[in-house]
Design an enzyme around this catalytic site. Structure first.
Site, short mmCIF file in Angstrom:
data_model
loop_
_atom_site.label_atom_id
_atom_site.label_comp_id
_atom_site.label_asym_id
_atom_site.label_seq_id
_atom_site.Cartn_x
_atom_site.Cartn_y
_atom_site.Cartn_z
N GLY A 170 15.75 42.08 11.81
CA GLY A 170 15.52 40.71 12.28
C GLY A 170 15.84 40.55 13.75
O GLY A 170 16.65 41.28 14.33
N PRO A 214 6.28 42.34 20.19
CA PRO A 214 7.20 42.32 21.33
C PRO A 214 7.14 41.01 22.13
O PRO A 214 8.09 40.69 22.84
CB PRO A 214 6.71 43.49 22.19
CG PRO A 214 5.98 44.38 21.24
CD PRO A 214 5.36 43.47 20.21
N GLY A 236 9.08 28.21 14.51
CA GLY A 236 8.80 28.44 15.93
C GLY A 236 9.00 29.89 16.29
O GLY A 236 8.72 30.32 17.42
N THR A 237 9.47 30.66 15.32
CA THR A 237 9.82 32.05 15.55
C THR A 237 8.61 32.97 15.58
O THR A 237 8.68 34.08 16.09
CB THR A 237 10.78 32.50 14.44
OG1 THR A 237 10.34 31.88 13.22
CG2 THR A 237 12.19 32.03 14.71
N PHE A 295 16.63 26.34 13.18
CA PHE A 295 17.82 27.15 13.51
C PHE A 295 18.95 27.02 12.50
O PHE A 295 20.11 27.23 12.82
CB PHE A 295 18.33 26.80 14.91
CG PHE A 295 17.23 26.70 15.93
CD1 PHE A 295 16.56 27.84 16.34
CD2 PHE A 295 16.84 25.48 16.45
CE1 PHE A 295 15.53 27.75 17.25
CE2 PHE A 295 15.80 25.39 17.36
CZ PHE A 295 15.15 26.53 17.77
N GLY A 345 15.89 37.01 14.98
CA GLY A 345 16.17 35.59 15.17
C GLY A 345 17.57 35.33 15.68
O GLY A 345 17.77 34.49 16.55
N GLU A 346 18.53 36.02 15.14
CA GLU A 346 19.90 35.62 15.43
C GLU A 346 20.66 36.55 16.36
O GLU A 346 21.60 36.13 17.05
CB GLU A 346 20.64 35.43 14.10
CG GLU A 346 20.17 34.11 13.51
CD GLU A 346 20.39 33.94 12.03
OE1 GLU A 346 21.11 33.00 11.66
OE2 GLU A 346 19.83 34.69 11.23
N THR A 370 6.49 37.62 20.84
CA THR A 370 7.27 36.57 20.17
C THR A 370 8.72 37.04 19.99
O THR A 370 9.64 36.24 20.03
CB THR A 370 6.66 36.19 18.80
OG1 THR A 370 6.42 37.38 18.06
CG2 THR A 370 5.37 35.41 18.96
MO1 MOS Z 1 19.27 30.50 10.65
S1 MOS Z 1 21.15 29.65 10.83
O1 MOS Z 1 19.46 31.32 9.17
O2 MOS Z 1 18.07 29.34 10.60
#
Ligand code: MOS
Length: 739
Positions: free
Chosen positions: A703, A633, A468-469, A242, A705-706, A635
């Site tokens: 993306g 969809p 883990g993503t 993260f 992730g965030e 993950t």
């Molecule tokens: Mo994220 S803060 O770019 O792992």
């Protein structure tokens, strides 16, 4: 016909390895004669080491060495400002650099012994005398010391548009408030760990917990003055990162130092408490002023952030870009200032700046909606921006309105009563809140290699990471679909510095960057296969152009006449039992520069606040996300769920408390540093809104992730206000603040 692997919920290809323990994390690798290193950390926040006595530790049988600033070799790196890939402007901290103490828990010695237990015991015997100097760790008390950094890490906060001060003065409705976000520390399940293995001749193999093996490779090469090709860094699995693994951390340097000096293999694993001795999401105070017309049109926004940094690096993040990204307002002024304190440099943490900035902005917007007596969702829609006003560019796609619509419908927002404390059930105060957020969809240059065996099995690799993503799974899907091969005939490999060049796995850009390279390298293989097919006797493809052939079910065929086909294995026979290979590098297309690209989210939250106890329970979260094509969809949903859970932590629990007398983060374990547990997480919904984007990258995928975290905490804060009528502007919202 062609299997559509992308867009289909797909189980993790590495799932079995992970649940059976077959997946190995950095600290789990073995090496002959492996030694164990334990780090000694500074007890003071600022000053000098007057004397460090390691003799008692060294007397123990089985202790090999205690490394300190006094006996470490004099690499020139110590006197230079070489920076790692994710370093903010400044002069990075060097472990064991000198006798100077710059922050509490600074690593000051590494004890290396035959066993971990012995090293840990010996570490207790290291005697340190300090010369203490006064330290300063209090952000609030030092706001008058704030400065604008000479350099910003990302583009600097945008220059003012219009005249925010004047427009604010003239606004019919005004809001001026300050919001405080505390320091947070990284607590992934896997602690930071490195194993450095020294080989005869000085070459090194290093297992590291890291989000970019090539960043660690370069770091080691620069620090120790050895050629990059003599260092191989391996990191096949990462137990959460993260952002904590974007920069190489001190255990990496220390393990390599010890391995080189002792000509052995050395493992250094940080303890949970030591996870609080490097990088954190910075304590940030934000001052917002918002002006609106009586009809609810935004007239002015000023957003000023004051964040802590260390004395040696100017860490900064995108805290104040959000008014220009999220709202249609033509008088905007923002700034981001830093206050240097005697702490370690802050570090990127999931949606760095976005989490912090969106919290303040989206709470202030909610407050303004209440001043206007306007539904908070309606207020946002009234000030919806079709453009990115920071850059004055259109979006490559933006389905945020649809996120609002679908999210509100699923949540039942229409039944909300505006008045705070109006939705009570017994002594439970019910509150509904909304917020939205965004995260930039970026693409970096990345490379991949593909190898197709005579049996038609495909192996694709790139030096990226999977924190883990779901990188393993998503890349396998992209490769299998592009090549028209069954998923089980495709493997994707990552986490080895000898693999093709990849950016750090961060910034939510991995699918976009590495995924595009994977697609491209498969297309290169296809061209190669076509050439091979054309060289075959009586080839039905002799006249075919690359754009006229397709690949599915392990076959190549003419798109307009699918009956004309050849199995890939038959084509590969031309290569006499040898595999065919291709390597490719994909850069962002220039056309992207004309557009802004963001993933967007809208979050709706229900809380129950116990009127007598002040306890907050987040009973429902609905997050609707628009992020281009969703490659997986399943993950992808997990990413957004993770963001929801973390958002609960941001709003209600996480806070690293700093004792200013000691200059030390005190809540440095999971007993005192509170995180959401299963009992804190209730109904959590994710909606993916359809969004077509031909510009953002060849996959059309942004993306995930965030973007999942940014809108959650402010939606919870706004729901707490709706439930209680109390506006808490200092996170986390703990019960003492509500009573
Ligand atoms: Mo994220 S803060 O770019 O792992």
């Amino acid at each position: 016909m062609k299997e559509n692997y992308t867009g289909t919920p797909t189980n993790r290809v590495d799932g079995k390895a992970k649940v059976t323990g077959e997946a190995k994390y950095a600290a789990e690798f073995e090496a002959p004669g492996l030694l164990h290193g334990v780090v000694v950390n500074s007890a003071i926040a600022k000053g000098k080491i007057k004397r460090i006595d390691t003799s008692a530790a060294l007397q123990l049988d089985g202790v090999h060495q205690v490394f300190t600033h006094e006996n470490r070799p004099g690499y020139s790196w110590f006197d230079k400002h070489h920076q790692d890939e994710d370093a903010p402007p400044g002069s990075p901290f060097r472990p064991l650099g000198s006798d100077e103490i710059k922050f509490s828990m600074q690593p000051i010695a590494l004890v290396v012994a035959d066993t971990f237990e012995l090293a840990r015991y010996a570490a207790l015997l290291v005697q340190v005398e300090y010369e203490t100097e006064p330290h300063e760790t209090n952000l609030e008390a030092n706001l008058d010391q704030a400065y604008k950094p000479k350099k910003y890490k990302s583009p600097p906060p945008s220059s003012p548009r219009g005249d925010a001060a004047q427009a604010f003065e003239r606004s019919a409705v005004k809001l001026e408030e300050a919001y405080a976000h505390p320091a947070h520390h990284h607590n992934p399940m896997e602690m930071h760990a490195s194993i450095a293995i020294w080989h005869e001749g000085g070459k090194l193999t290093v297992y590291d917990k890291i989000q970019g093996v090539q960043n660690s490779q370069k770091y080691i090469s620069t620090a120790f003055g050895i050629p990059q090709e003599d260092v191989q860094v391996i990191s096949p699995y990462v137990g959460g990162a993260f952002g904590s693994g974007l920069r190489p951390q001190y255990q990496l340097f220390l393990s390599v130092l010890a391995a080189r000096e002792l000509k052995r293999a050395v493992k250094v694993v940080l303890t949970r408490q030591q996870m609080f001795s490097f990088g954190h999401r910075p304590h940030t105070i934000q001052k917002l002023a918002i002006g609106a017309s009586e009809e609810g049109k935004l007239q002015a926004i000023t957003h000023h952030a004051f964040a802590e940094t260390s004395r040696f690096e100017d860490y900064n993040e995108d805290v104040v870009i959000w008014p220009g990204v999220l709202y249609d307002c033509h008088n905007v002024e923002v700034s981001h200032q830093l206050v240097g304190l005697d702490v370690y440099t802050p570090l990127d943490m999931r949606a760095p700046g976005g989490t912090t900035g969106t919290f303040a902005l989206e709470c202030a917007i909610d407050e303004m909606a209440y001043k206007l007596n306007m539904d908070p969702l309606e207020f946002r829609l009234k000030n919806y921006s079709e453009k990115d006003l920071n850059e004055d560019k259109p979006h490559s796609s933006k389905e945020l309105k649809e996120c609002y619509r679908q999210g509100a419908e699923k949540f039942g927002w229409a039944n909300r009563m505006m008045e705070p404390r109006s939705m009570k059930e017994g002594h439970q105060l019910i509150g509904w809140g909304v917020a939205h957020g965004a995260w930039e969809a970026q693409q970096q240059e990345a490379s991949a290699k593909a190898v197709l065996s005579p049996e038609g099995k495909l192996k694709v690799s790139s030096a990226t990471a999977d924190i883990g993503t779901g990188t393993y799974t998503v890349m396998t899907q992209i490769a299998a679909e592009t090549m028209g091969l069954p998923l089980e005939d495709v493997t994707f490999e990552l986490g080895d510095s000898t693999m093709p060049k990849s950016p750090l796995e961060g910034g939510s850009w991995t699918v976009s960057s590495v995924g595009s390279a994977v697609k491209l390298v498969c297309e290169k293989l296809q061209e190669e296969l076509l050439k091979m097919a054309q060289n075959m006797k009586n080839s039905p493809f002799s006249e075919a152009k690359p754009e006229e052939v397709s690949f599915a079910n392990g076959q190549m065929f003419l798109t307009h006449a699918p009956a004309t086909s050849l199995p890939l294995t038959a084509i590969l026979e031309q290569h006499e039992g040898e595999p065919i290979e291709a390597e490719a590098s994909q850069k962002p297309d220039k056309e992207q520069k004309n557009y802004s690209s963001y993933s967007h989210s809208a979050t709706f939250v229900e809380v129950q606040v116990d009127e007598e106890l002040g306890t907050v329970k987040v009973t429902r979260i609905v997050t609707a996300v628009a992020a281009g094509r969703i490659i997986n969809p399943k993950t992808g949903r997990s990413q957004i769920l993770g963001g929801s859970v973390w958002g609960i932590g941001v709003a209600l629990e996480e806070h690293t408390v700093l004792d200013h007398q000691l200059g030390r983060f005190m809540t440095h374990d999971l007993d005192k540093y509170h995180l959401p547990v299963n009992a804190d997480v209730h109904e959590t919904d994710v909606i993916f809104v359809e969004e077509k984007d031909d510009i953002v990258n060849p996959l059309g995928a942004k993306g995930l992730g965030e973007v999942g975290i940014v809108s959650v905490a402010p939606a919870i804060c706004n729901a707490v206000f709706h439930a209680t009528g109390k506006r808490i502007r200092e996170l986390p919202i703990t019960l003492d603040k509500l009573l």
